[in-house]
Design an enzyme around this catalytic site. Structure first.
Site, PDB file in Angstrom:
ATOM      1  N   GLU A   1      -8.495  -0.235  -2.531  1.00  0.00           N
ATOM      2  CA  GLU A   1      -9.733  -0.170  -1.630  1.00  0.00           C
ATOM      3  C   GLU A   1     -10.076   1.251  -1.455  1.00  0.00           C
ATOM      4  O   GLU A   1     -10.013   2.597  -1.984  1.00  0.00           O
ATOM      5  CB  GLU A   1      -8.707   0.288  -0.331  1.00  0.00           C
ATOM      6  CG  GLU A   1      -7.538  -0.770  -0.191  1.00  0.00           C
ATOM      7  CD  GLU A   1      -6.631  -0.839   1.506  1.00  0.00           C
ATOM      8  OE1 GLU A   1      -5.897  -1.977   2.585  1.00  0.00           O
ATOM      9  OE2 GLU A   1      -6.647   0.395   2.180  1.00  0.00           O
TER      10      GLU A   1
ATOM     11  N   HIS B   1      -3.728  -4.613   8.047  1.00  0.00           N
ATOM     12  CA  HIS B   1      -3.585  -3.912   8.964  1.00  0.00           C
ATOM     13  C   HIS B   1      -2.561  -3.722  10.294  1.00  0.00           C
ATOM     14  O   HIS B   1      -3.091  -4.812  11.333  1.00  0.00           O
ATOM     15  CB  HIS B   1      -4.942  -3.418   9.403  1.00  0.00           C
ATOM     16  CG  HIS B   1      -4.831  -1.723   9.872  1.00  0.00           C
ATOM     17  ND1 HIS B   1      -5.174  -0.897   8.750  1.00  0.00           N
ATOM     18  CD2 HIS B   1      -5.415  -1.667  10.630  1.00  0.00           C
ATOM     19  CE1 HIS B   1      -5.677   0.284   9.868  1.00  0.00           C
ATOM     20  NE2 HIS B   1      -5.207  -0.041  10.989  1.00  0.00           N
TER      21      HIS B   1
ATOM     22  N   GLU C   1     -10.572  -9.685   3.973  1.00  0.00           N
ATOM     23  CA  GLU C   1      -9.560  -9.786   4.258  1.00  0.00           C
ATOM     24  C   GLU C   1      -9.736  -9.449   5.859  1.00  0.00           C
ATOM     25  O   GLU C   1     -10.155  -8.552   6.275  1.00  0.00           O
ATOM     26  CB  GLU C   1      -8.905  -8.340   3.439  1.00  0.00           C
ATOM     27  CG  GLU C   1      -7.439  -7.596   4.028  1.00  0.00           C
ATOM     28  CD  GLU C   1      -6.935  -6.686   3.528  1.00  0.00           C
ATOM     29  OE1 GLU C   1      -6.181  -6.231   3.549  1.00  0.00           O
ATOM     30  OE2 GLU C   1      -7.230  -6.304   1.756  1.00  0.00           O
TER      31      GLU C   1
ATOM     32  N   ASN D   1       0.733  -1.305  -0.271  1.00  0.00           N
ATOM     33  CA  ASN D   1       0.521  -0.067   0.238  1.00  0.00           C
ATOM     34  C   ASN D   1       0.671   1.499   0.220  1.00  0.00           C
ATOM     35  O   ASN D   1       2.019   1.728   1.221  1.00  0.00           O
ATOM     36  CB  ASN D   1      -1.077   0.123   1.440  1.00  0.00           C
ATOM     37  CG  ASN D   1      -1.564   0.966   1.276  1.00  0.00           C
ATOM     38  OD1 ASN D   1      -1.304   1.966   0.815  1.00  0.00           O
ATOM     39  ND2 ASN D   1      -3.367   1.048   1.176  1.00  0.00           N
TER      40      ASN D   1
ATOM     41  N   THR E   1      -7.949   3.569   8.691  1.00  0.00           N
ATOM     42  CA  THR E   1      -8.942   2.419   9.114  1.00  0.00           C
ATOM     43  C   THR E   1      -9.356   2.289  10.593  1.00  0.00           C
ATOM     44  O   THR E   1      -8.462   1.246  11.014  1.00  0.00           O
ATOM     45  CB  THR E   1      -9.016   1.387   7.884  1.00  0.00           C
ATOM     46  OG1 THR E   1      -9.520   2.158   6.926  1.00  0.00           O
ATOM     47  CG2 THR E   1     -10.798   0.730   7.772  1.00  0.00           C
TER      48      THR E   1
ATOM     49  N   HIS F   1      -5.922   2.899  -1.172  1.00  0.00           N
ATOM     50  CA  HIS F   1      -7.224   3.182  -1.235  1.00  0.00           C
ATOM     51  C   HIS F   1      -8.044   4.822  -1.854  1.00  0.00           C
ATOM     52  O   HIS F   1      -7.027   6.678  -1.022  1.00  0.00           O
ATOM     53  CB  HIS F   1      -7.231   3.475   0.564  1.00  0.00           C
ATOM     54  CG  HIS F   1      -8.314   3.540   1.451  1.00  0.00           C
ATOM     55  ND1 HIS F   1      -8.262   3.844   2.888  1.00  0.00           N
ATOM     56  CD2 HIS F   1     -10.431   4.765   0.778  1.00  0.00           C
ATOM     57  CE1 HIS F   1      -9.905   4.112   3.041  1.00  0.00           C
ATOM     58  NE2 HIS F   1     -10.592   4.026   1.975  1.00  0.00           N
TER      59      HIS F   1
ATOM     60  N   HIS G   1       0.767   6.102   1.930  1.00  0.00           N
ATOM     61  CA  HIS G   1       1.507   7.231   2.648  1.00  0.00           C
ATOM     62  C   HIS G   1       2.662   8.271   1.508  1.00  0.00           C
ATOM     63  O   HIS G   1       3.083   9.054   2.754  1.00  0.00           O
ATOM     64  CB  HIS G   1       2.359   6.669   3.943  1.00  0.00           C
ATOM     65  CG  HIS G   1       0.864   6.934   4.482  1.00  0.00           C
ATOM     66  ND1 HIS G   1      -0.263   7.590   5.099  1.00  0.00           N
ATOM     67  CD2 HIS G   1       0.353   5.076   5.107  1.00  0.00           C
ATOM     68  CE1 HIS G   1      -0.707   7.369   5.949  1.00  0.00           C
ATOM     69  NE2 HIS G   1      -1.082   5.529   5.895  1.00  0.00           N
TER      70      HIS G   1
ATOM     71  N   ARG H   1      -7.134  12.749   1.219  1.00  0.00           N
ATOM     72  CA  ARG H   1      -6.095  13.201   1.748  1.00  0.00           C
ATOM     73  C   ARG H   1      -4.827  12.953   1.515  1.00  0.00           C
ATOM     74  O   ARG H   1      -3.966  13.098   2.263  1.00  0.00           O
ATOM     75  CB  ARG H   1      -6.571  12.271   3.669  1.00  0.00           C
ATOM     76  CG  ARG H   1      -6.142  10.909   3.697  1.00  0.00           C
ATOM     77  CD  ARG H   1      -6.665  10.098   5.356  1.00  0.00           C
ATOM     78  NE  ARG H   1      -7.797  11.093   5.840  1.00  0.00           N
ATOM     79  CZ  ARG H   1      -8.228  10.235   6.792  1.00  0.00           C
ATOM     80  NH1 ARG H   1      -7.229   9.918   7.808  1.00  0.00           N
ATOM     81  NH2 ARG H   1      -9.777  11.228   7.282  1.00  0.00           N
TER      82      ARG H   1
ATOM     83  N   ARG I   1      -9.706   7.761  -0.740  1.00  0.00           N
ATOM     84  CA  ARG I   1     -11.048   8.332   0.199  1.00  0.00           C
ATOM     85  C   ARG I   1     -11.431   8.943  -0.473  1.00  0.00           C
ATOM     86  O   ARG I   1     -10.875   9.869  -0.957  1.00  0.00           O
ATOM     87  CB  ARG I   1      -9.940   8.705   1.291  1.00  0.00           C
ATOM     88  CG  ARG I   1      -9.321   7.817   2.080  1.00  0.00           C
ATOM     89  CD  ARG I   1      -8.350   7.974   3.842  1.00  0.00           C
ATOM     90  NE  ARG I   1      -9.848   8.406   4.359  1.00  0.00           N
ATOM     91  CZ  ARG I   1      -9.819   7.678   5.773  1.00  0.00           C
ATOM     92  NH1 ARG I   1      -9.122   6.292   5.549  1.00  0.00           N
ATOM     93  NH2 ARG I   1     -10.611   8.347   6.300  1.00  0.00           N
TER      94      ARG I   1
END
Length: 240
Positions: A70, A190, A151, A7, A101, A43, A10, A49, A45
């Site tokens: 995601e 996660h 998941e 992922n 999340t 992801h 970030h 963000r 969103r």
């Protein structure tokens, strides 16, 4: 062989902090793949963000492994997914005020909403997984909706210690076994990092892990390609 989805949200978080054009999300994806990533996860969103719509479009054109999107099960995101057609979609809950999340989907309580979302996504050839807590009722509801995968949310395990961590790991083991018994593919993710990933990777039913924050954080010191490679080594060691 267990798959690793990296992922890269970030990387975009750093970029958006200054609303700049760098660090480049496509370079991040390419480095992750070079390090051994089996897929790239982002992801998108509702508040945008970190990952932006243009990022998803560009990744769809450039990712060489597979693209896992995601997203919340809301009309805007369903339209986006049907337009872009990622390989996989993982449906996740989302709240504007959360940092990340915080739990799994309430598949039981949102059964009819999710049924229509899955119908639309599958009609475009997208494989769908549902991000769920390791709870039997949620897993059975995912099977009823004919999702391809679940998941398992590993956040409670990652945040626990001592006896509580052992308890959370056992919950994950039981949930994975139940999901596989029902014919669901089992993913997990996660809060996983180099220190806690091995017990989860050792669960035999788990075929894919999606890990982001810890890999990007490690990349600050060793580079993204090497951070992905280290995680792949740790995961592989758990299966020996």
């Amino acid at each position: 062989m267990i798959r690793l989805g990296v992922n890269i949200d970030h990387v975009a978080t750093v970029r958006q902090a200054r609303r700049s054009t760098y660090p480049d999300i496509l370079t991040a994806a390419a480095l992750a793949e070079r390090g051994g990533a089996d897929g790239i996860t982002v992801h998108l969103r509702e508040d945008r963000r970190h990952i932006q719509d243009a990022d998803v479009d560009a990744l769809r054109r450039n990712v060489r492994t597979k693209l896992n999107l995601e997203m919340a099960p809301v009309p805007e995101m369903v339209e986006k997914a049907c337009s872009v057609r990622p390989d996989d979609v993982c449906l996740v809950p989302e709240r504007r005020e959360e940092l990340t999340t915080e739990g799994g989907l309430d598949v039981v309580g949102q059964r009819e909403l999710l049924r229509e979302v899955l119908r639309r996504l599958r009609a475009t050839g997208i494989r769908v997984s549902l991000f769920v807590d390791p709870v039997p009722d949620q897993i059975r509801a995912a099977r009823e909706l004919e999702a391809e995968a679940v998941e398992l949310h590993t956040g409670a395990y990652a945040e626990a210690s001592g006896e509580q961590r052992r308890h959370e790991l056992e919950r994950l083991r039981r949930a994975a076994a139940e999901a596989r018994r029902l014919g669901l593919e089992v993913h997990a993710g996660h809060g996983l990092n180099l220190e806690n990933v091995r017990p989860v990777a050792a669960i035999p039913e788990v075929v894919e892990l999606n890990i982001g924050h810890s890999i990007v954080a490690r990349a600050l010191f060793v580079g993204l390609e090497e951070a992905v490679r280290e995680m792949k080594v740790a995961i592989a060691a758990a299966r020996k």
